[in-house]
Scaffold this motif. Structure first.
Motif, PDB file in Angstrom:
ATOM      1  N   UNK A  87       2.228  -6.221   5.679  1.00  0.00           N
ATOM      2  CA  UNK A  87       0.988  -5.459   5.741  1.00  0.00           C
ATOM      3  C   UNK A  87       1.271  -3.986   6.008  1.00  0.00           C
ATOM      4  N   UNK A  88       2.229  -3.720   6.859  1.00  0.00           N
ATOM      5  CA  UNK A  88       2.600  -2.342   7.133  1.00  0.00           C
ATOM      6  C   UNK A  88       3.214  -1.697   5.898  1.00  0.00           C
ATOM      7  N   UNK A  89       3.954  -2.469   5.133  1.00  0.00           N
ATOM      8  CA  UNK A  89       4.548  -1.956   3.900  1.00  0.00           C
ATOM      9  C   UNK A  89       3.461  -1.537   2.901  1.00  0.00           C
ATOM     10  N   UNK A  90       2.410  -2.334   2.830  1.00  0.00           N
ATOM     11  CA  UNK A  90       1.287  -1.982   1.957  1.00  0.00           C
ATOM     12  C   UNK A  90       0.650  -0.681   2.424  1.00  0.00           C
ATOM     13  N   UNK A  91       0.480  -0.547   3.721  1.00  0.00           N
ATOM     14  CA  UNK A  91      -0.145   0.657   4.259  1.00  0.00           C
ATOM     15  C   UNK A  91       0.722   1.886   4.028  1.00  0.00           C
ATOM     16  N   UNK A  92       2.019   1.717   4.172  1.00  0.00           N
ATOM     17  CA  UNK A  92       2.931   2.832   3.898  1.00  0.00           C
ATOM     18  C   UNK A  92       2.825   3.229   2.429  1.00  0.00           C
ATOM     19  N   UNK A  93       2.754   2.232   1.574  1.00  0.00           N
ATOM     20  CA  UNK A  93       2.591   2.508   0.145  1.00  0.00           C
ATOM     21  C   UNK A  93       1.325   3.320  -0.114  1.00  0.00           C
ATOM     22  N   UNK A  94       0.243   2.930   0.526  1.00  0.00           N
ATOM     23  CA  UNK A  94      -1.022   3.632   0.342  1.00  0.00           C
ATOM     24  C   UNK A  94      -0.951   5.057   0.891  1.00  0.00           C
ATOM     25  N   UNK A  95      -0.237   5.211   2.004  1.00  0.00           N
ATOM     26  CA  UNK A  95      -0.077   6.553   2.576  1.00  0.00           C
ATOM     27  C   UNK A  95       0.668   7.467   1.613  1.00  0.00           C
ATOM     28  N   UNK A  96       1.732   6.948   1.014  1.00  0.00           N
ATOM     29  CA  UNK A  96       2.477   7.749   0.044  1.00  0.00           C
ATOM     30  C   UNK A  96       1.643   7.999  -1.214  1.00  0.00           C
ATOM     31  N   UNK A  97       0.860   7.019  -1.602  1.00  0.00           N
ATOM     32  CA  UNK A  97       0.031   7.196  -2.791  1.00  0.00           C
ATOM     33  C   UNK A  97      -1.043   8.246  -2.608  1.00  0.00           C
ATOM     34  N   UNK A  98      -1.584   8.332  -1.396  1.00  0.00           N
ATOM     35  CA  UNK A  98      -2.657   9.274  -1.111  1.00  0.00           C
ATOM     36  C   UNK A  98      -2.132  10.573  -0.507  1.00  0.00           C
ATOM     37  N   UNK A  99      -0.955  10.497   0.106  1.00  0.00           N
ATOM     38  CA  UNK A  99      -0.438  11.683   0.779  1.00  0.00           C
ATOM     39  C   UNK A  99      -1.042  11.862   2.150  1.00  0.00           C
ATOM     40  N   UNK A 100      -1.225  10.770   2.868  1.00  0.00           N
ATOM     41  CA  UNK A 100      -1.786  10.823   4.220  1.00  0.00           C
ATOM     42  C   UNK A 100      -0.660  10.654   5.231  1.00  0.00           C
ATOM     43  N   UNK A 101      -0.458  11.676   6.037  1.00  0.00           N
ATOM     44  CA  UNK A 101       0.591  11.628   7.045  1.00  0.00           C
ATOM     45  C   UNK A 101       1.975  11.866   6.485  1.00  0.00           C
ATOM     46  N   UNK A 102       2.056  12.080   5.175  1.00  0.00           N
ATOM     47  CA  UNK A 102       3.336  12.242   4.509  1.00  0.00           C
ATOM     48  C   UNK A 102       3.085  12.908   3.162  1.00  0.00           C
ATOM     49  N   UNK A 103       4.096  13.538   2.594  1.00  0.00           N
ATOM     50  CA  UNK A 103       3.947  14.147   1.270  1.00  0.00           C
ATOM     51  C   UNK A 103       3.740  13.065   0.217  1.00  0.00           C
ATOM     52  N   UNK A 104       2.795  13.287  -0.646  1.00  0.00           N
ATOM     53  CA  UNK A 104       2.498  12.301  -1.696  1.00  0.00           C
ATOM     54  C   UNK A 104       3.736  12.047  -2.542  1.00  0.00           C
ATOM     55  N   UNK A 105       4.041  10.773  -2.740  1.00  0.00           N
ATOM     56  CA  UNK A 105       5.242  10.401  -3.484  1.00  0.00           C
ATOM     57  C   UNK A 105       4.990   9.038  -4.131  1.00  0.00           C
ATOM     58  N   UNK A 106       4.716   9.040  -5.422  1.00  0.00           N
ATOM     59  CA  UNK A 106       4.376   7.793  -6.107  1.00  0.00           C
ATOM     60  C   UNK A 106       5.553   6.826  -6.178  1.00  0.00           C
TER      61      UNK A 106
END
Length: 326
Positions: A87-106
């Motif tokens: 579940x955390x992996x999914x959230x990290x993926x979403x963070x990278x996809x949106x650029x929340x808390x981290x630079x956007x990186x598809x």
């Protein structure tokens, strides 16, 4: 006055596909990812049939003190993901996809979604499908997209189930139409409460696509979607009430009420139906129950015409001598 007949049971405009697919809409993201705040409006989207439903009532973002939920920060979320928490992996993926808390990186979004997907996480599989579909973080690969969205659907992901239903119903991305598969997946999602799937199921029962025609069941599922505020379903239920179909007692006032809800939400067919009824220009116009209101008729017909509704344009010109622009 010459009467104008609205669509009947053989061709009711029960728009599941036309209303959304024509605008190049997008696959929806998994609804059950806890970090829903990141799902809504996510940039890492999948081009196809389902973006509109990110705004579906019941699937809206849930406000949280932190966009990282109980983890509190991206760093702690990442630690959990590195420890194997799917579940955390999914959230990290979403963070990278949106650029929340981290630079956007598809590419990192895809990598983390795949880690979750390989643990049989439905949300991860759905995101992986989207990445393959649009070519975000990985080379575009439609067969892989379909394979992964099917895995997500088989794991119970309601949005993936609806996505497959709509894909098979419309024959998108080079996938042949398959009405039986469309019905199968629509029923799965509808039974989980998805309003768009319920609307599609109503269409299937109405038209006999993928299942034997059954107006009562069509009305049943359309009503469920209507109760959740789906404009197309509200419009369809209006037609059922106006014509007394599906075991319902004819009730033109109820039809008007439903059409108005759908019309106010921007449904052009409902706007046309509402305008035509107020103009007394339909076969089920009842002067004892519906007071002719030409200003209202003109208003709603114009709104439909402005959306390119051809019959609304014709009615405006015939009744009001207004030449609608193309």
């Amino acid at each position: 006055m010459k009467q104008m007949t609205l669509k009947t049971t053989s061709d009711l405009s029960l728009a599941i596909a036309k209303d959304r697919f024509s605008r190049g809409t997008l696959w929806r993201f998994p609804a059950r990812v806890p970090l829903l705040l990141l799902v809504t409006g996510l940039c890492l989207q999948m081009p196809a049939v389902w973006a509109q439903q990110q705004e579906t009532p019941g699937k809206a973002a849930i406000p949280q003190e932190s966009p990282f939920g109980t983890y509190g920060s991206f760093e702690k979320l990442l630690q959990a993901a590195q420890g194997g928490d799917a579940d955390a992996q999914v959230k990290v993926s979403l963070c990278y996809g949106k650029g929340i808390g981290v630079t956007q990186d598809y590419e990192k979004a895809f990598t983390w979604a795949m880690k979750a997907a390989e643990q049989e996480n439905a949300g991860g599989a759905s995101i992986v499908a989207g990445c393959y579909l649009q070519g975000k973080g990985v080379e575009q690969n439609i067969p892989q997209a379909i394979e992964w969205v099917t895995k997500a659907a088989n794991r119970g992901d309601v949005m993936a189930q609806y996505n497959l239903a709509a894909t098979y119903y419309e024959g998108l991305y080079g996938i042949p139409k398959d009405e039986e598969k469309a019905f199968f997946w629509a029923e799965k999602a509808a039974n989980q409460g998805d309003r768009e799937a319920q609307c599609l199921l109503g269409v299937c029962y109405l038209t006999g696509k993928g299942v034997t025609k059954n107006l009562e069941k069509s009305a049943y599922w359309s009503q469920k979607a209507s109760d959740q505020g789906a404009p197309a379903a509200q419009r369809n239920m209006g037609i059922f009430y106006a014509m007394g179909l599906g075991g319902l007692k004819k009730d033109v006032n109820k039809a008007l009420e439903l059409w108005k809800k759908a019309a106010e939400a921007g449904d052009s067919e409902a706007q046309y139906a509402l305008g035509s009824c107020y103009a007394g220009d339909v076969e089920y116009y009842d002067p004892d129950k519906i007071y002719q209101n030409m200003p209202e008729a003109k208003k709603w017909l114009q709104k439909a015409a402005d959306q390119g509704h051809e019959r609304a344009k014709e009615t405006l010109e015939r009744l009001f001598h207004i030449k609608a622009s193309s």
